[in-house]
Design an enzyme around this catalytic site. Structure first.
Site, PDB file in Angstrom:
ATOM      1  N   LYS A 204       0.863  -1.181   0.000  1.00  0.00           N
ATOM      2  CA  LYS A 204       0.000   0.000   0.000  1.00  0.00           C
ATOM      3  C   LYS A 204       0.901   1.233   0.000  1.00  0.00           C
ATOM      4  O   LYS A 204       1.943   1.243   0.681  1.00  0.00           O
ATOM      5  CB  LYS A 204      -0.859  -0.058   1.268  1.00  0.00           C
ATOM      6  CG  LYS A 204      -1.928   0.993   1.412  1.00  0.00           C
ATOM      7  CD  LYS A 204      -2.756   0.706   2.675  1.00  0.00           C
ATOM      8  CE  LYS A 204      -3.847   1.703   2.921  1.00  0.00           C
ATOM      9  NZ  LYS A 204      -4.669   1.388   4.111  1.00  0.00           N
TER      10      LYS A 204
ATOM     11  N   SER B 292      -9.524   1.395   3.025  1.00  0.00           N
ATOM     12  CA  SER B 292      -8.643   2.142   2.175  1.00  0.00           C
ATOM     13  C   SER B 292      -7.595   1.286   1.439  1.00  0.00           C
ATOM     14  O   SER B 292      -7.049   1.737   0.428  1.00  0.00           O
ATOM     15  CB  SER B 292      -7.920   3.214   2.997  1.00  0.00           C
ATOM     16  OG  SER B 292      -7.157   2.638   4.037  1.00  0.00           O
TER      17      SER B 292
ATOM     18  N   SER C 272      -9.861  -0.862   7.249  1.00  0.00           N
ATOM     19  CA  SER C 272      -9.225  -0.717   5.933  1.00  0.00           C
ATOM     20  C   SER C 272      -8.516  -1.939   5.373  1.00  0.00           C
ATOM     21  O   SER C 272      -8.089  -1.916   4.218  1.00  0.00           O
ATOM     22  CB  SER C 272      -8.240   0.452   5.949  1.00  0.00           C
ATOM     23  OG  SER C 272      -8.947   1.640   5.757  1.00  0.00           O
TER      24      SER C 272
HETATM   25  N1  GLN Z   1     -13.572   3.585   7.082  1.00  0.00           N
HETATM   26  C1  GLN Z   1     -12.454   4.076   7.761  1.00  0.00           C
HETATM   27  C2  GLN Z   1     -12.318   5.566   7.555  1.00  0.00           C
HETATM   28  O1  GLN Z   1     -12.821   6.066   6.585  1.00  0.00           O
HETATM   29  C3  GLN Z   1     -11.284   3.322   7.237  1.00  0.00           C
HETATM   30  C4  GLN Z   1     -10.020   3.889   7.649  1.00  0.00           C
HETATM   31  C5  GLN Z   1      -8.916   2.945   7.779  1.00  0.00           C
HETATM   32  O2  GLN Z   1      -9.033   1.877   8.394  1.00  0.00           O
HETATM   33  N2  GLN Z   1      -7.774   3.369   7.304  1.00  0.00           N
HETATM   34  O3  GLN Z   1     -11.755   6.223   8.366  1.00  0.00           O
END
Ligand code: GLN
Length: 488
Positions: free
Chosen positions: A92, A167, A191
């Protein structure tokens, strides 16, 4: 003959890590063939999927040739020293990679080239894994679709009109489309498990502190948890063993010994294991098909000898508020360092989502509002943590859906300012409590993968892997491939 060889080689990208390692040891093929197989797959499909922000082709091929020499000269010993020798992976783009741009999918870091590797990357590289490139994400990991990426959305290999989740959406899509043998992602509030669920792969949110956060672009530091996305539970166990461990550069990393996850998982006996079914998680607004597949997974665990016990837990809906306040507060503090003075572009380059989150966080931390929001959220966080402690006194593991529905169409996230929180409602409780959770595919609804997750108390990932290994031995959901990839 040439044609046959080509067919064999062109499929190497579809191997799991475990079978690729066997093939490398037996010299059935070379690491260079594996890397070439992945690079060809990227060239073939990534114009449609857009999983990658950057591919480091020359570097990957060079490392593969080095790995091949090592295998020839040292034989099996090479794999004892380097357990992932010759295995291509994707990271990532919020993992710092030495001399390779690391953007966190934000224009602010568009040209940022870190002078060092994140600890997790260093460990993977030291273990012989070969970095193929950097994958797309929601900018700064803010979101659950990759649609907040400043470099364009990624698409779900199962249905290109849908998002892969986020994400870590690029990482999940890359694994699902067999562009790499595994990928690494990070989870703050869903995420990794979220996109793993939507792309039909295995995704691990380790215990908080299990994997060092050093060198990963900070989102909400008190919940950020880097972890692997793989094609099987076995592979996740292999990769987590390499990534995990105490790191002097991250004071919150855990000093607990790192188990041999795969070995412990293989000897895990599911018979008599108590798996809690948190009723409140199943009472959330779940899509019918998702609910059905997860209920079927619960039955499979029962048939495998586990004892399923309904347990009362706080509704995950409380986690939405807690997560939103804590996440915004920590974001406003973490992103303040990106002031355009030391590195990165000017602050005007921040996208809408990041600006929104920073402003909200500045508000929840400001004098006069701190007690009402941040301090209160921390108190509820303690209650959520205690709730997990209490339930794990009664059961060994917990089972729940990973996401409320299957992958949504592109464009859906823009309709709700709370999209990320709503989609990750079933993942946020574990993140807030710090406990680990692993999502695996458990069926399909209208041709799209559904995910089920198993959670445990802190640092008991080996038990989760043990239970899910039995599940994957008894089912074939993780072996299914998107139709797009099957058309050769
Ligand atoms: N849904 C979470 C957010 O929008 C996901 C974020 C994450 O785990 N990086 O903050």
């Amino acid at each position: 003959m040439r044609r046959k060889e080509f067919l064999i080689v062109s499929k190497l990208n579809e191997l799991t890590i475990r079978s690729a390692l066997e093939g490398l040891k037996k010299r059935d093929f070379k690491s260079e063939d594996l890397v070439n197989g992945c690079l060809e797959q990227i060239k073939k499909y990534d114009t449609q999927i857009h999983a990658f922000l950057k591919v480091v082709e020359d570097q990957a091929l060079e490392k593969a040739r080095e790995a091949d020499v090592e295998i020839v000269t040292k034989g099996d010993t090479a794999f004892i020293e380097k357990p992932l020798l010759g295995i291509p992976y994707a990271a990532k783009d919020n993992y710092s990679t030495k001399n390779i741009t690391t953007t966190a999918a934000s224009k602010v870091l568009e040209n940022y080239v870190p002078p060092f590797d994140a600890t997790a990357i260093k460990k993977l590289n030291d273990a012989g894994a070969i970095l193929l490139g950097k994958t797309n994400l929601d900018a700064f990991a803010h979101g659950s679709s990759t649609e907040t990426s400043d470099f364009g959305t990624s698409y779900n290999p199962w249905d290109l009109s849908r998002v892969p989740g986020g994400s870590s959406g690029g990482s999940a899509a890359a694994v699902a489309a067999h562009m790499c043998l595994f990928a690494v992602g990070s989870e703050t509030g869903g995420s990794t498990r979220g996109p793993a669920s939507w792309c039909g792969v295995t995704g691990v949110k380790p215990s908080y502190g299990r994997v060092s956060r050093y060198g990963i672009v900070a989102m909400a530091s008190s919940t950020d948890s880097p972890g692997p996305l793989t094609k099987s539970v076995e592979d996740s166990a292999l990769v987590l063993k390499v990534m995990a461990g105490k790191d002097p550069f991250d004071a919150t990393s855990s000093p607990a010994a790192v188990p041999d996850y795969l070995h412990e998982a293989e000897s895990y006996d599911l018979r008599g294991v108590k798996i809690g079914r948190p009723v409140s998680f199943f009472e959330m607004d779940l899509e019918e098909g998702t609910k059905q597949k997860v209920n079927e997974a619960v039955e499979i665990f029962k048939n495998l000898g586990a004892e399923i016990i309904d347990v009362d837990m706080l509704s995950p809906k409380y986690s939405i508020a807690v997560y939103t306040i804590l996440q915004r507060s920590e974001v406003s503090s973490n992103l303040a360092r990106l002031d355009g003075i030391r590195y990165g572009n000017d602050r005007v380059s921040f996208g809408f989502e990041a600006k929104k989150r920073m402003m909200l966080g500045a508000y929840t931390l400001s004098a006069g509002y701190y007690d009402a929001y941040y301090a209160k959220a921390q108190k509820v966080r303690t209650l959520i943590k205690e709730n997990f402690d209490e339930v794990f006194r009664k059961v060994d593991l917990l089972i729940a859906p990973s996401m409320p529905c299957v992958a949504l169409p592109v464009g859906e996230s823009a309709k709700s300012p709370m999209f990320g929180e709503m989609m990750d409602v079933l993942n946020e409780p574990a993140c807030i409590a710090g406990v680990p959770g692993v999502s695996v595919p458990c069926g399909f609804d209208e041709g799209l993968p559904v995910g089920v997750q198993i959670m445990s108390k802190m640092n008991e990932e080996q038990k989760i892997f043990g239970a899910l290994l039995k599940f994957q031995k008894a089912t074939n959901f993780h072996l299914e491939k998107p139709a797009l990839i099957k058309e050769q």
